[in-house]
Design a protein around this motif. Sequence first.
Motif, PDB file in Angstrom:
ATOM      1  N   UNK A  36       0.833  -1.199   0.000  1.00 36.27           N
ATOM      2  CA  UNK A  36       0.000   0.000   0.000  1.00 36.27           C
ATOM      3  C   UNK A  36       0.871   1.253   0.000  1.00 36.27           C
ATOM      4  N   UNK A  37       1.947   1.232   0.788  1.00 37.01           N
ATOM      5  CA  UNK A  37       2.856   2.386   0.825  1.00 37.01           C
ATOM      6  C   UNK A  37       3.472   2.628  -0.549  1.00 37.01           C
ATOM      7  N   UNK A  38       3.858   1.554  -1.224  1.00 35.15           N
ATOM      8  CA  UNK A  38       4.450   1.670  -2.561  1.00 35.15           C
ATOM      9  C   UNK A  38       3.427   2.228  -3.558  1.00 35.15           C
ATOM     10  N   UNK A  39       2.193   1.765  -3.457  1.00 33.49           N
ATOM     11  CA  UNK A  39       1.127   2.238  -4.341  1.00 33.49           C
ATOM     12  C   UNK A  39       0.889   3.738  -4.144  1.00 33.49           C
ATOM     13  N   UNK A  40       0.898   4.180  -2.895  1.00 35.98           N
ATOM     14  CA  UNK A  40       0.710   5.602  -2.589  1.00 35.98           C
ATOM     15  C   UNK A  40       1.891   6.412  -3.126  1.00 35.98           C
ATOM     16  N   UNK A  41       3.101   5.912  -2.899  1.00 34.32           N
ATOM     17  CA  UNK A  41       4.305   6.604  -3.372  1.00 34.32           C
ATOM     18  C   UNK A  41       4.270   6.732  -4.903  1.00 34.32           C
ATOM     19  N   UNK A  42       3.874   5.665  -5.604  1.00 34.55           N
ATOM     20  CA  UNK A  42       3.810   5.699  -7.065  1.00 34.55           C
ATOM     21  C   UNK A  42       2.789   6.722  -7.552  1.00 34.55           C
ATOM     22  N   UNK A  43       1.618   6.769  -6.899  1.00 36.97           N
ATOM     23  CA  UNK A  43       0.590   7.736  -7.296  1.00 36.97           C
ATOM     24  C   UNK A  43       1.092   9.162  -7.091  1.00 36.97           C
TER      25      UNK A  43
END
Length: 190
Positions: A36-43
């Motif tokens: 989830x953290x990676x997904x947020x960072x990518x967005x």
Amino acid sequence: MASGSAGTMSRFRSTGISPPKRSNRGKSKQGLNEEAMEEIREAFNLFDTEGKGTIDVRELKAAFRALGFQVKKAEIRQMFIDMDKDLSSATILFDEFLEMVTPRMQSRDSREEIMKVFALFDDDNSGAISFKNLKRVASELGENLTDEELQEMIDEADRDGDGVINEDEFYRVMRKRENPLDEIDSDDDF
């Protein structure tokens, strides 16, 4: 904090994967897993095109959409108020974006996980858990429940009175288990 860390560690242990070695500031504080953290960072990075570590207010709405959330201007205004941030401020830092998006991510992940469990009950893909479905699962789990006990479970969860438990009703029951405060407005003795 500790329970979030322990949950993450047990997830890694159960999959045989070692936890990531790199620093993940805010992970335990935010209660989000690495994915989830990676997904947020990518967005966030998708709209931080200059790599300055900031996005503007217009890009904020697009970043939410990239994560699958539709937010209205009024919701964004409220997020700014909740964070004591001036809406005229031109930029949002990653940590501010993380604070804004975390509650939605936690809710989304929780619902997705609960719906996976729902699908295990709903083996006939009817979109509902019937008495038959519940009896099968109880039997598979080795639970010796009477037909009356199983029917009571359905009756307790079945808010619309159609005799089956739909996705929303199942989600509500499962969320009740996670948050004991939800029990306060219940008339049940247990």
